[in-house]
Write a protein that holds these residues in place. Structure first.
Motif, short mmCIF file in Angstrom:
data_model
loop_
_atom_site.label_atom_id
_atom_site.label_comp_id
_atom_site.label_asym_id
_atom_site.label_seq_id
_atom_site.Cartn_x
_atom_site.Cartn_y
_atom_site.Cartn_z
N ALA A 66 36.13 37.61 6.90
CA ALA A 66 35.50 37.22 8.17
C ALA A 66 34.96 35.80 8.11
O ALA A 66 35.10 35.03 9.07
CB ALA A 66 34.38 38.21 8.50
N VAL A 67 34.35 35.43 6.99
CA VAL A 67 33.82 34.07 6.85
C VAL A 67 34.97 33.06 6.85
O VAL A 67 34.89 32.01 7.50
CB VAL A 67 32.96 33.95 5.57
CG1 VAL A 67 32.65 32.51 5.24
CG2 VAL A 67 31.68 34.76 5.72
N LEU A 68 36.05 33.37 6.13
CA LEU A 68 37.20 32.46 6.13
C LEU A 68 37.81 32.33 7.53
O LEU A 68 38.20 31.24 7.94
CB LEU A 68 38.28 32.96 5.17
CG LEU A 68 38.17 32.52 3.73
CD1 LEU A 68 39.29 33.13 2.91
CD2 LEU A 68 38.20 31.03 3.61
N GLY A 69 37.87 33.43 8.25
CA GLY A 69 38.38 33.38 9.61
C GLY A 69 37.50 32.53 10.52
O GLY A 69 38.00 31.76 11.35
N PHE A 70 36.20 32.65 10.35
CA PHE A 70 35.27 31.85 11.16
C PHE A 70 35.42 30.37 10.83
O PHE A 70 35.47 29.53 11.73
CB PHE A 70 33.83 32.31 10.91
CG PHE A 70 32.82 31.51 11.66
CD1 PHE A 70 32.67 31.65 13.03
CD2 PHE A 70 32.01 30.60 11.00
CE1 PHE A 70 31.74 30.91 13.73
CE2 PHE A 70 31.07 29.85 11.68
CZ PHE A 70 30.94 30.00 13.06
N ILE A 71 35.49 30.05 9.54
CA ILE A 71 35.67 28.65 9.13
C ILE A 71 36.99 28.11 9.68
O ILE A 71 37.05 26.98 10.18
CB ILE A 71 35.61 28.53 7.59
CG1 ILE A 71 34.19 28.78 7.11
CG2 ILE A 71 36.11 27.16 7.13
CD1 ILE A 71 34.06 28.90 5.61
N SER A 72 38.03 28.90 9.62
CA SER A 72 39.33 28.49 10.14
C SER A 72 39.25 28.22 11.64
O SER A 72 39.79 27.23 12.13
CB SER A 72 40.36 29.58 9.86
OG SER A 72 41.56 29.31 10.52
N CYS A 73 38.56 29.07 12.36
CA CYS A 73 38.42 28.91 13.80
C CYS A 73 37.65 27.63 14.14
O CYS A 73 38.07 26.84 14.99
CB CYS A 73 37.71 30.13 14.38
SG CYS A 73 37.36 30.03 16.13
N VAL A 74 36.54 27.42 13.45
CA VAL A 74 35.71 26.25 13.72
C VAL A 74 36.46 24.97 13.38
O VAL A 74 36.45 24.00 14.15
CB VAL A 74 34.37 26.34 12.97
CG1 VAL A 74 33.61 25.03 13.02
CG2 VAL A 74 33.53 27.47 13.52
N MET A 75 37.13 24.94 12.23
CA MET A 75 37.84 23.73 11.81
C MET A 75 39.02 23.43 12.75
O MET A 75 39.34 22.28 13.01
CB MET A 75 38.33 23.85 10.37
CG MET A 75 37.20 23.92 9.36
SD MET A 75 36.08 22.53 9.44
CE MET A 75 37.06 21.27 8.71
N THR A 76 39.65 24.48 13.27
CA THR A 76 40.75 24.28 14.22
C THR A 76 40.22 23.72 15.54
O THR A 76 40.81 22.81 16.13
CB THR A 76 41.51 25.59 14.47
OG1 THR A 76 42.01 26.07 13.23
CG2 THR A 76 42.66 25.38 15.43
N MET A 77 39.08 24.23 16.00
CA MET A 77 38.51 23.75 17.27
C MET A 77 37.98 22.32 17.15
O MET A 77 38.09 21.54 18.08
CB MET A 77 37.40 24.68 17.75
CG MET A 77 37.93 25.99 18.30
SD MET A 77 36.70 27.01 19.10
CE MET A 77 35.50 27.28 17.82
N LEU A 78 37.41 21.98 15.99
CA LEU A 78 36.88 20.63 15.80
C LEU A 78 37.99 19.60 15.66
O LEU A 78 37.82 18.44 16.04
CB LEU A 78 35.97 20.57 14.57
CG LEU A 78 34.63 21.27 14.70
CD1 LEU A 78 33.88 21.18 13.38
CD2 LEU A 78 33.80 20.69 15.81
N ASN A 79 39.12 20.03 15.09
CA ASN A 79 40.28 19.17 14.89
C ASN A 79 39.88 17.86 14.20
O ASN A 79 40.19 16.76 14.67
CB ASN A 79 40.98 18.90 16.22
CG ASN A 79 42.42 18.47 16.01
OD1 ASN A 79 42.96 18.61 14.92
ND2 ASN A 79 43.03 17.96 17.06
N VAL A 80 39.17 18.00 13.08
CA VAL A 80 38.69 16.85 12.32
C VAL A 80 39.85 15.99 11.85
O VAL A 80 39.83 14.77 11.97
CB VAL A 80 37.82 17.33 11.14
CG1 VAL A 80 37.39 16.16 10.29
CG2 VAL A 80 36.63 18.11 11.63
N SER A 81 40.83 16.62 11.29
CA SER A 81 42.00 15.90 10.79
C SER A 81 43.25 16.55 11.38
O SER A 81 43.58 17.68 11.02
CB SER A 81 42.04 15.96 9.26
OG SER A 81 43.23 15.42 8.79
N PRO A 82 43.96 15.86 12.26
CA PRO A 82 45.16 16.46 12.85
C PRO A 82 46.22 16.84 11.81
O PRO A 82 47.00 17.76 12.03
CB PRO A 82 45.69 15.36 13.78
CG PRO A 82 44.50 14.53 14.09
CD PRO A 82 43.64 14.57 12.86
#
Length: 109
Positions: A66-82
């Protein structure tokens, strides 16, 4: 009222680590001369300990997934590095889903 048999936890842990089945544990207890009620108490404790450890592993796997999924979701939404967008969107999400499903398997088996 029946008395609860004295169950030695270290003996039960040794049997769990030796991967004994319930029938083997029952045979060992019968050979030691325990009564049927005591054997029933030992078998209940044995299965409780055996499945308790597996259940706690399942909860840990679900939590980490669940934590990995949340981190994945946040990092995808932030789109820090395309360049890493596909890694977070597909890689971490897949790993998170697999870990959650593995934990659910341990939990509900």
């Amino acid at each position: 009222m029946t008395s609860k048999p004295n169950i030695d936890a270290t003996t039960l842990q040794q049997w769990i680590l030796a991967s004994l089945e319930k029938s083997q544990v029952k045979e060992k207890l019968q050979s030691m001369g325990y009564h049927e009620q005591e054997i029933h108490g030992y078998l209940q404790q044995f299965t409780k300990l055996k499945y308790g450890r597996r259940q706690s592993n399942g909860f840990w796997l679900i939590s980490v997934g669940a934590v990995l999924g949340f981190i994945s979701c946040v990092m995808t939404m932030l789109n820090v590095s395309p360049a890493l967008s596909n890694f977070f969107l597909y890689g971490l999400t897949s790993v998170a889903i697999i870990m959650v499903m593995w934990g659910l398997y341990y939990l509900f088996e």
